[in-house]
Design an enzyme around this catalytic site. Structure first.
Site, PDB file in Angstrom:
ATOM      1  N   HIS A 119       0.836  -1.208   0.000  1.00  0.00           N
ATOM      2  CA  HIS A 119       0.000   0.000   0.000  1.00  0.00           C
ATOM      3  C   HIS A 119       0.869   1.255   0.000  1.00  0.00           C
ATOM      4  CE1 HIS A 119      -3.153   2.873   0.919  1.00  0.00           C
ATOM      5  NE2 HIS A 119      -2.517   3.230   2.023  1.00  0.00           N
ATOM      6  N   THR A 174      -4.176   0.402   5.479  1.00  0.00           N
ATOM      7  CA  THR A 174      -4.722  -0.321   4.329  1.00  0.00           C
ATOM      8  C   THR A 174      -3.885  -1.553   4.010  1.00  0.00           C
ATOM      9  OG1 THR A 174      -5.435   1.800   3.485  1.00  0.00           O
ATOM     10  CG2 THR A 174      -5.451  -0.029   1.924  1.00  0.00           C
ATOM     11  N   TYR A 178      -3.194  17.269   3.595  1.00  0.00           N
ATOM     12  CA  TYR A 178      -2.371  16.381   4.427  1.00  0.00           C
ATOM     13  C   TYR A 178      -0.923  16.813   4.636  1.00  0.00           C
ATOM     14  CZ  TYR A 178       0.314  13.721   0.921  1.00  0.00           C
ATOM     15  OH  TYR A 178       1.200  13.335  -0.033  1.00  0.00           O
ATOM     16  N   ARG A 200       4.266  10.536  -5.402  1.00  0.00           N
ATOM     17  CA  ARG A 200       5.601  11.109  -5.278  1.00  0.00           C
ATOM     18  C   ARG A 200       6.496  10.648  -6.412  1.00  0.00           C
ATOM     19  NH1 ARG A 200       4.625  10.081   0.081  1.00  0.00           N
ATOM     20  NH2 ARG A 200       5.808   8.171  -0.122  1.00  0.00           N
ATOM     21  N   ASP A 244     -11.567   2.215   7.053  1.00  0.00           N
ATOM     22  CA  ASP A 244     -11.122   3.582   7.323  1.00  0.00           C
ATOM     23  C   ASP A 244     -11.512   4.452   6.124  1.00  0.00           C
ATOM     24  OD1 ASP A 244      -9.820   5.757   8.432  1.00  0.00           O
ATOM     25  OD2 ASP A 244      -7.858   5.179   7.653  1.00  0.00           O
ATOM     26  N   GLU A 302     -10.940   1.948   2.976  1.00  0.00           N
ATOM     27  CA  GLU A 302      -9.632   1.344   3.221  1.00  0.00           C
ATOM     28  C   GLU A 302      -9.856   0.034   3.955  1.00  0.00           C
ATOM     29  OE1 GLU A 302      -7.017   4.209   5.117  1.00  0.00           O
ATOM     30  OE2 GLU A 302      -6.404   4.970   3.149  1.00  0.00           O
ATOM     31  N   LYS A 347     -10.321  11.847   6.941  1.00  0.00           N
ATOM     32  CA  LYS A 347     -10.450  10.549   7.606  1.00  0.00           C
ATOM     33  C   LYS A 347     -11.406  10.568   8.786  1.00  0.00           C
ATOM     34  CE  LYS A 347      -6.819   8.571   5.508  1.00  0.00           C
ATOM     35  NZ  LYS A 347      -6.786   7.243   4.914  1.00  0.00           N
ATOM     36  N   GLN A 367      -8.041  14.826   1.284  1.00  0.00           N
ATOM     37  CA  GLN A 367      -6.742  14.375   1.798  1.00  0.00           C
ATOM     38  C   GLN A 367      -5.576  15.021   1.030  1.00  0.00           C
ATOM     39  OE1 GLN A 367      -6.447  10.082   1.800  1.00  0.00           O
ATOM     40  NE2 GLN A 367      -4.432  10.052   2.744  1.00  0.00           N
ATOM     41  N   GLU A 372      -8.893  -2.604   6.320  1.00  0.00           N
ATOM     42  CA  GLU A 372      -7.955  -2.706   7.438  1.00  0.00           C
ATOM     43  C   GLU A 372      -8.458  -3.715   8.464  1.00  0.00           C
ATOM     44  OE1 GLU A 372      -6.423   0.951   8.972  1.00  0.00           O
ATOM     45  OE2 GLU A 372      -6.763   2.054   7.108  1.00  0.00           O
TER      46      GLU A 372
HETATM   47 MN    MN Z   1      -6.141   4.075   7.059  1.00  0.00          MN
END
Ligand code: MN
Length: 421
Positions: free
Chosen positions: A139, A355, A250, A148, A239, A205, A259, A246, A207
């Site tokens: 993830h 995640t 963030y 990035r 999530d 997400e 979130k 975001q 999880e």
């Molecule tokens: Mn999460």
């Protein structure tokens, strides 16, 4: 560790349908209510809930030192606070009472067993704190590649510590609770200024979260050897995330309003004891971790996970199949790292894995990854497309372990997206 209640040969006198999540080898704890009863603690067995308050009041838990009224409460916190050993003893006793050759409870079954159709499951614990980790290498690599640099997808700290952030406990809800599409600030790529609107990139997400059963003092820490004795059990965890909010908010402090509008958990806490037979070795950790993060034994768990999207008027389509065993950082390391600076933990704290994405595209744990930020839409069985979630979609997470003919599961973690308010 040898735990009798986990014996794969055990059978119950309570009918357990094939492929049930709740055979006698599971016995997860939850809080339920019916039209006749106030919230109380129960254990899942097949298609029924076994009423723990009833068992306690009628002497079936005698000798275990359970305080009066402990199962007659809205939350399991007081029970969890007794520690893992007490939890293990109650699960052992319940297992004995449900075995096919034990008649003791049978004459009480009408009062003690409630069909699942007649119960409403509630949040099992009052959650003082919620932490979300970021512990799946696949993830973190996918997200780093997208946002990035594919060549340096993982930031330099990632393989040295389990990255995490403190989330919002107040907005964690139990499976079946609908959520409204959140509104917030986003900044369209070609715009000079941000806009305020409902999110256009609502995501799930996939999880798994662990719940702690101990209170530690500020300044103390937990070692990897001690960590699991402070963990009562696990739930499935969605999530929910608003990717456009975001992206804008963030940097530099991490996730916030993208979130904290809601997270959904499955209602049954599957004990770490029940998961004992499903331990597996985790991924090789290289470079070697600092000594305080080193550990012995198998600390990952083989839990098959699945995410489905169900449109308003259509069948549910499986959009992801992953596994909890893929986690790079295990729960013992997460809890150890969390407390290494002296941070105290509380009973009922929720620690989500981050995640859980697997190695193949079909195993990614979010739409962000599955559709590669909307570039490759998914097709649902009703012919519709999804880049992100639409209003009235229901997201369902399922999870189960399977070994030696025993299948134990978590029950569903489901939530419906309602239109923005
Ligand atoms: Mn999460």
């Amino acid at each position: 560790m040898e735990i009798k209640a986990n014996d794969s040969r055990l059978k119950s006198w309570v009918a357990v349908p094939p492929h049930s999540d709740f055979p006698i080898q599971n016995l997860p704890f939850g809080i339920f209510t019916t039209t006749q009863t106030k919230p109380r603690a129960g254990v899942a067995i097949g298609g029924h809930v076994l009423d723990l308050a009833y068992l306690h009041e009628h002497g079936f838990l005698d000798g275990l030192g359970m305080p009066a009224g402990i199962f007659n409460q809205k939350y399991l916190n007081d029970f969890l606070a007794l520690g893992r050993k007490k939890g293990r003893e109650v699960r052992e006793r319940v297992s004995e009472l449900l075995r096919h050759d034990n008649d003791k409870l049978k004459s009480h079954q009408v009062a003690a067993l409630v069909p699942m159709e007649k119960v409403q499951m509630l949040l099992p614990v009052r959650i003082p704190n919620y932490t979300d980790f970021y512990s799946s290498e696949e993830h973190a690599t996918n997200v780093g590649t997208m946002f990035r640099d594919p060549k340096n997808a993982l930031l330099p700290n990632w393989k040295h510590l389990p990255v995490g952030y403190h989330g919002r406990a107040s907005s964690i809800v139990v499976s079946g609770t609908p959520l409204h599409r959140p509104k917030g600030q986003t900044k369209p790529a070609d715009a000079e200024f941000p806009v305020f609107s409902p999110t256009q990139k609502l995501d799930f997400e996939l999880e798994v979260a662990f719940i702690t059963c101990a209170e530690t003092t500020l300044g103390s820490h937990i070692t990897t050897k001690e960590a699991e004795e402070n963990i009562f059990g696990l739930v499935l965890f969605n999530d929910w995330s608003a990717r456009d909010i975001q992206t804008w908010e963030y940097v530099p402090l991490g996730p916030f309003l993208a979130k904290n509008f809601g997270s959904t958990i499955s209602p049954w806490i599957v004990t770490l004891d029940a998961l004992e037979p499903f331990r597996v070795k985790g991924p090789e950790q290289f470079p070697h971790v600092l000594p305080y993060l080193s550990f012995e034994g198998n600390r990952n768990f083989d839990i098959a996970l699945e995410v489905l999207i169900q449109p308003e008027k259509g069948e549910a389509t499986t959009v992801s199949r992953s596994n909890f065993k893929y986690m790079y950082w295990n729960m013992a390391q997460q809890l150890t790292h969390h407390t290494v600076n002296g941070c105290n933990i509380q009973v009922g704290d929720m620690y989500a894995s981050g995640t859980i994405s697997g190695p193949s595209p079909g195993s990614y744990g979010s739409l962000l990854e599955l559709t590669w930020n909307g570039q490759r839409p998914l097709h649902l069985s009703d012919g519709s497309e999804r880049k992100f979630l639409l209003d009235n979609d229901t997201v369902i997470i399922k999870g189960h372990c399977d070994k030696d003919g025993v299948r134990i599961g978590f029950g569903a973690c489901a939530g419906k997206v309602l239109p923005a308010l």
